[in-house]
Scaffold this active site. Structure first.
Site, PDB file in Angstrom:
ATOM      1  N   ARG A  36      40.920 105.650 -13.930  1.00  0.00           N
ATOM      2  CA  ARG A  36      40.075 104.650 -14.523  1.00  0.00           C
ATOM      3  C   ARG A  36      39.083 105.216 -15.675  1.00  0.00           C
ATOM      4  O   ARG A  36      38.902 104.731 -16.515  1.00  0.00           O
ATOM      5  CB  ARG A  36      39.088 103.988 -13.205  1.00  0.00           C
ATOM      6  CG  ARG A  36      40.032 102.913 -12.430  1.00  0.00           C
ATOM      7  CD  ARG A  36      39.388 102.838 -10.929  1.00  0.00           C
ATOM      8  NE  ARG A  36      40.079 101.824 -10.154  1.00  0.00           N
ATOM      9  CZ  ARG A  36      41.294 101.988  -9.662  1.00  0.00           C
ATOM     10  NH1 ARG A  36      41.904 103.101  -9.624  1.00  0.00           N
ATOM     11  NH2 ARG A  36      41.829 101.171  -8.924  1.00  0.00           N
ATOM     12  N   GLY A  96      52.882 103.942 -10.710  1.00  0.00           N
ATOM     13  CA  GLY A  96      52.533 102.352 -10.744  1.00  0.00           C
ATOM     14  C   GLY A  96      51.176 101.995 -11.186  1.00  0.00           C
ATOM     15  O   GLY A  96      51.015 100.860 -11.887  1.00  0.00           O
ATOM     16  N   SER A 167      48.593  93.923  -4.660  1.00  0.00           N
ATOM     17  CA  SER A 167      48.039  95.092  -5.164  1.00  0.00           C
ATOM     18  C   SER A 167      46.874  94.710  -6.138  1.00  0.00           C
ATOM     19  O   SER A 167      46.972  93.904  -7.044  1.00  0.00           O
ATOM     20  CB  SER A 167      49.201  95.903  -5.935  1.00  0.00           C
ATOM     21  OG  SER A 167      48.653  96.925  -6.588  1.00  0.00           O
ATOM     22  N   GLN A 169      45.916  96.649  -8.095  1.00  0.00           N
ATOM     23  CA  GLN A 169      46.271  97.299  -9.512  1.00  0.00           C
ATOM     24  C   GLN A 169      46.417  96.268 -10.458  1.00  0.00           C
ATOM     25  O   GLN A 169      45.963  96.280 -11.841  1.00  0.00           O
ATOM     26  CB  GLN A 169      47.686  98.190  -9.371  1.00  0.00           C
ATOM     27  CG  GLN A 169      47.518  99.541  -8.730  1.00  0.00           C
ATOM     28  CD  GLN A 169      48.582 100.159  -8.528  1.00  0.00           C
ATOM     29  OE1 GLN A 169      49.820  99.673  -8.597  1.00  0.00           O
ATOM     30  NE2 GLN A 169      48.596 101.089  -8.040  1.00  0.00           N
ATOM     31  N   ASP A 308      47.024 103.813   1.689  1.00  0.00           N
ATOM     32  CA  ASP A 308      47.290 105.186   1.420  1.00  0.00           C
ATOM     33  C   ASP A 308      47.149 106.197   2.508  1.00  0.00           C
ATOM     34  O   ASP A 308      47.582 107.300   2.534  1.00  0.00           O
ATOM     35  CB  ASP A 308      46.608 105.616   0.052  1.00  0.00           C
ATOM     36  CG  ASP A 308      47.388 105.180  -1.356  1.00  0.00           C
ATOM     37  OD1 ASP A 308      48.460 104.556  -1.115  1.00  0.00           O
ATOM     38  OD2 ASP A 308      46.653 105.492  -2.182  1.00  0.00           O
ATOM     39  N   ARG A 382      52.956 111.406  -0.512  1.00  0.00           N
ATOM     40  CA  ARG A 382      52.242 111.183   0.632  1.00  0.00           C
ATOM     41  C   ARG A 382      53.028 111.546   2.057  1.00  0.00           C
ATOM     42  O   ARG A 382      52.465 111.975   3.143  1.00  0.00           O
ATOM     43  CB  ARG A 382      51.522 109.980   0.593  1.00  0.00           C
ATOM     44  CG  ARG A 382      50.450 109.683  -0.177  1.00  0.00           C
ATOM     45  CD  ARG A 382      49.316 108.616  -0.190  1.00  0.00           C
ATOM     46  NE  ARG A 382      48.770 108.599  -1.637  1.00  0.00           N
ATOM     47  CZ  ARG A 382      47.782 109.191  -2.150  1.00  0.00           C
ATOM     48  NH1 ARG A 382      47.531 110.282  -1.158  1.00  0.00           N
ATOM     49  NH2 ARG A 382      47.263 108.822  -3.184  1.00  0.00           N
ATOM     50  N   LYS A 408      52.734 114.590  -8.027  1.00  0.00           N
ATOM     51  CA  LYS A 408      52.285 113.166  -8.559  1.00  0.00           C
ATOM     52  C   LYS A 408      50.517 112.918  -8.094  1.00  0.00           C
ATOM     53  O   LYS A 408      50.245 112.421  -9.068  1.00  0.00           O
ATOM     54  CB  LYS A 408      53.251 112.126  -7.414  1.00  0.00           C
ATOM     55  CG  LYS A 408      52.907 110.738  -7.980  1.00  0.00           C
ATOM     56  CD  LYS A 408      53.565 109.707  -7.198  1.00  0.00           C
ATOM     57  CE  LYS A 408      53.077 108.288  -7.447  1.00  0.00           C
ATOM     58  NZ  LYS A 408      53.395 107.779  -8.838  1.00  0.00           N
TER      59      LYS A 408
END
Length: 425
Positions: A36, A96, A167, A169, A308, A382, A408
């Site tokens: 961001r 993503g 999402s 996003q 997550d 993860r 990642k």
């Protein structure tokens, strides 16, 4: 087997030997906030300085993409301005966030831009954007997958109806791009907003860079013709990554976690409250949190807002007394892997009493896991980190098929794991 292949396999496959962990670990910078801040700085006219950007595959993808759209980026010094195509093709790797944040940003200009990616990214849905853009703008992709995706604008603004339960996003991408459109815009959410914390982070960063967004009852109003102001900021530590060391401290600590902001807006800060509810001994410190070994008890956890955290919460549930229920977990299925199924499969292989019931996971805790098996990372960072934490409570070593996937989001995870006493080879 030739030597080069042997070297590759030696690098990827990891045996993890059960052992207690203790010491201090400095948590890496937030991946979500790094994305961001970098994006806002790249849209600002002038130079910004962003310290502590996460050095991970996803952030490499985002910074490379922004260079393709006209930004200059050099070791945290970012000079932005008007979005303009420099390279026609943008490789998002497996990120993503990079893809979904930058689709509407790329559409601020009128030249076609083609997004590509690898592994599961071409199959992660972009239907939300397609429904918004295909009638008015160029939005073209193969019939059987979403990438390569070619888009072009220029994005003019307007009213956008979209679901809030898929999402965040998509919402973040629009919130970054629409203030630069010539017309005013409105985002109207047609369903309950999940991952609220991620949108709150977006709004906070936008505000820092001078962008004004007006919250409404069911969405956001976005005045057009705004401009981003450059600034100097530092990225705080990542609660999503910290969650793995919180769990390790609870199971086999003590571990002092540093570089964490007690007042963070990160949604995954919820790991602290959830761990305490499970009986965890966690004490705030001036730099973060001290986490001590604890007798955990099972609880019911809604992961709709914190998907997550789902994988590592399953590890804690597998080793907590009583029953843990992980529910509202549908979004775990649409990440780098089907995380819900991946974790159930791996934990069963380790000896956990766990079952998948639709989008809910039911876990009856045990005191120890068996280990002695090969577990899959499912090419998912993860999953790999969750298995590393689970290994410390196994009776026998486990073998992880690929350690490299942690790059990642947490490139030095295993270095930190070993520094705390973890035994890997």
């Amino acid at each position: 087997m030739n030597q080069s292949l042997r070297n590759v396999l030696k690098y990827k496959v990891l045996e993890i030997i059960p052992t207690n962990l203790s010491g201090e670990v400095k948590i890496v910078s937030s991946k979500s906030l790094s994305h961001r801040y970098v994006l806002a700085a790249a849209l600002a006219h002038g130079q910004s300085k962003i310290d502590n950007i996460l050095d991970s595959d996803d952030l490499i993808a985002t910074q490379s993409a922004l260079k393709s759209l006209g930004a200059t980026i050099n070791q945290g010094l970012i000079t932005g301005g008007k979005v303009q195509r420099v390279h026609e093709t943008i490789d998002c790797f497996e990120s993503g966030s990079t893809l979904r944040f930058l689709i509407p940003v790329a559409m601020l200009q009128d030249k076609p831009v083609t997004f590509t990616g690898k592994n599961q990214l071409p199959f992660r849905t972009q239907e939300m954007y397609e429904n918004l853009f295909k009638e008015t703008y160029q939005f073209e992709h193969p019939k059987d997958k979403w990438l390569p995706l070619t888009v072009s604008g220029p994005l003019k603004g307007g009213t956008y109806h979209l679901r809030g339960d898929v999402s965040s996003q998509f919402i973040t991408g629009l919130l970054y791009a629409l203030p630069l459109a010539p017309n005013d815009s409105e985002i109207i959410l047609t369903s309950h907003l999940e991952s609220v914390g991620y949108v709150d982070m977006t709004l906070d960063v936008l505000d820092k860079f001078g962008i004004k967004i007006i919250k409404t009852v069911n969405g956001y109003k976005i005045p057009g013709n705004q401009h981003y102001n450059p600034g100097n900021y530092s990225v705080e530590g990542d609660f999503s990554g910290a969650a793995f060391f919180v769990a390790a401290g609870l199971l086999a600590g003590p571990i002092h976690l540093t570089n964490l902001n007690h007042h963070s807006l990160q949604g995954d800060k919820e790991i602290i409250d959830l761990a305490v509810k499970m009986g965890g001994d966690i004490t705030p410190t001036s730099e973060g949190y001290l986490v001590k070994p604890s007798k955990l008890k099972g609880i019911s956890i809604d992961v709709g807002q914190i998907p997550d955290l789902g994988p590592i919460l399953m590890v804690l549930g597998a080793l907590a007394e009583g029953t843990t229920i992980i529910h509202n977990a549908s979004r775990l299925r649409i990440k780098e892997s089907d995380r819900l199924n991946a974790m159930v499969t791996n934990l069963k292989a380790l000896g956990a009493n766990i079952k998948e019931i639709g989008d809910t996971v039911e876990i009856k805790g045990v005191s120890k896991l068996k280990g002695g098996v090969l577990v899959s990372s499912y090419k998912d960072h993860r999953i790999a980190m969750s298995m590393a934490v689970a290994s410390i409570m196994c009776e026998q070593p486990i073998t992880l098929d690929d350690e490299t996937v942690v790059s990642k989001s947490y490139p030095n995870f295993f270095e930190s794991f070993k520094a705390l006493g973890g035994q890997v080879k």
